[in-house]
Design a protein around this motif. Structure first.
Motif, mmCIF file in Angstrom:
data_model
loop_
_atom_site.group_PDB
_atom_site.id
_atom_site.type_symbol
_atom_site.label_atom_id
_atom_site.label_comp_id
_atom_site.label_asym_id
_atom_site.label_seq_id
_atom_site.Cartn_x
_atom_site.Cartn_y
_atom_site.Cartn_z
ATOM 1 N N THR A 139 9.932 -2.349 -14.103
ATOM 2 C CA THR A 139 8.834 -2.774 -13.506
ATOM 3 C C THR A 139 8.420 -1.683 -12.280
ATOM 4 N N ARG A 140 7.329 -1.693 -11.834
ATOM 5 C CA ARG A 140 6.730 -1.247 -10.523
ATOM 6 C C ARG A 140 5.764 -2.105 -9.946
ATOM 7 N N THR A 141 6.236 -2.428 -8.650
ATOM 8 C CA THR A 141 5.251 -3.549 -7.902
ATOM 9 C C THR A 141 4.293 -2.588 -7.085
ATOM 10 N N ILE A 142 2.965 -2.959 -7.152
ATOM 11 C CA ILE A 142 1.944 -2.267 -6.330
ATOM 12 C C ILE A 142 1.344 -3.222 -5.270
ATOM 13 N N PRO A 143 1.676 -3.358 -3.933
ATOM 14 C CA PRO A 143 1.144 -4.106 -3.072
ATOM 15 C C PRO A 143 -0.361 -3.687 -2.640
ATOM 16 N N THR A 144 -1.168 -4.634 -2.554
ATOM 17 C CA THR A 144 -2.420 -4.061 -1.933
ATOM 18 C C THR A 144 -2.569 -4.472 -0.527
ATOM 19 N N PHE A 145 -3.608 -3.561 0.096
ATOM 20 C CA PHE A 145 -3.906 -3.763 1.508
ATOM 21 C C PHE A 145 -5.487 -3.835 1.536
ATOM 22 N N LYS A 146 -5.878 -4.627 2.586
ATOM 23 C CA LYS A 146 -7.424 -4.725 2.640
ATOM 24 C C LYS A 146 -7.861 -3.156 3.414
ATOM 25 N N ALA A 147 -8.768 -2.457 2.459
ATOM 26 C CA ALA A 147 -9.298 -1.116 2.993
ATOM 27 C C ALA A 147 -10.465 -1.205 3.715
ATOM 28 N N PHE A 148 -11.513 -2.097 3.228
ATOM 29 C CA PHE A 148 -12.561 -2.350 3.913
ATOM 30 C C PHE A 148 -13.084 -3.785 4.321
#
Length: 78
Positions: free
Chosen positions: A69-78
């Motif tokens: 697996t590869r986990t991709i966290p998200t960040f609020k960009a706008f």
């Protein structure tokens, strides 16, 4: 709620089985079959402050037939 994605590489011939097992655990909001180095793209929402690493380890990695697996966290960009 905080979204993140998990790329899932399945053992050969087990993609549908793995996708169904992840769906049965009711941890994913969306599951997609994809092409390339990984077989599935899984979108998950967790409560703010939830440890994503522990969540993936306890709720996704336990599914039989997952090879990587590869986990991709998200960040609020706008």
């Amino acid at each position: 709620m905080k979204p993140f994605f998990v790329l899932v590489k399945c053992a050969l011939g087990r993609s549908y089985e793995v996708a169904a097992a992840i769906a049965d655990t009711e941890v994913a909001s969306e599951i997609y079959s994809i092409a390339g180095d990984f077989d599935l793209l899984v979108k998950v929402y967790v409560d703010e402050g939830t440890d994503i690493g522990h969540f993936v380890n306890q709720r996704i990695h336990c599914v039989p037939g997952i090879a990587d697996t590869r986990t991709i966290p998200t960040f609020k960009a706008f």
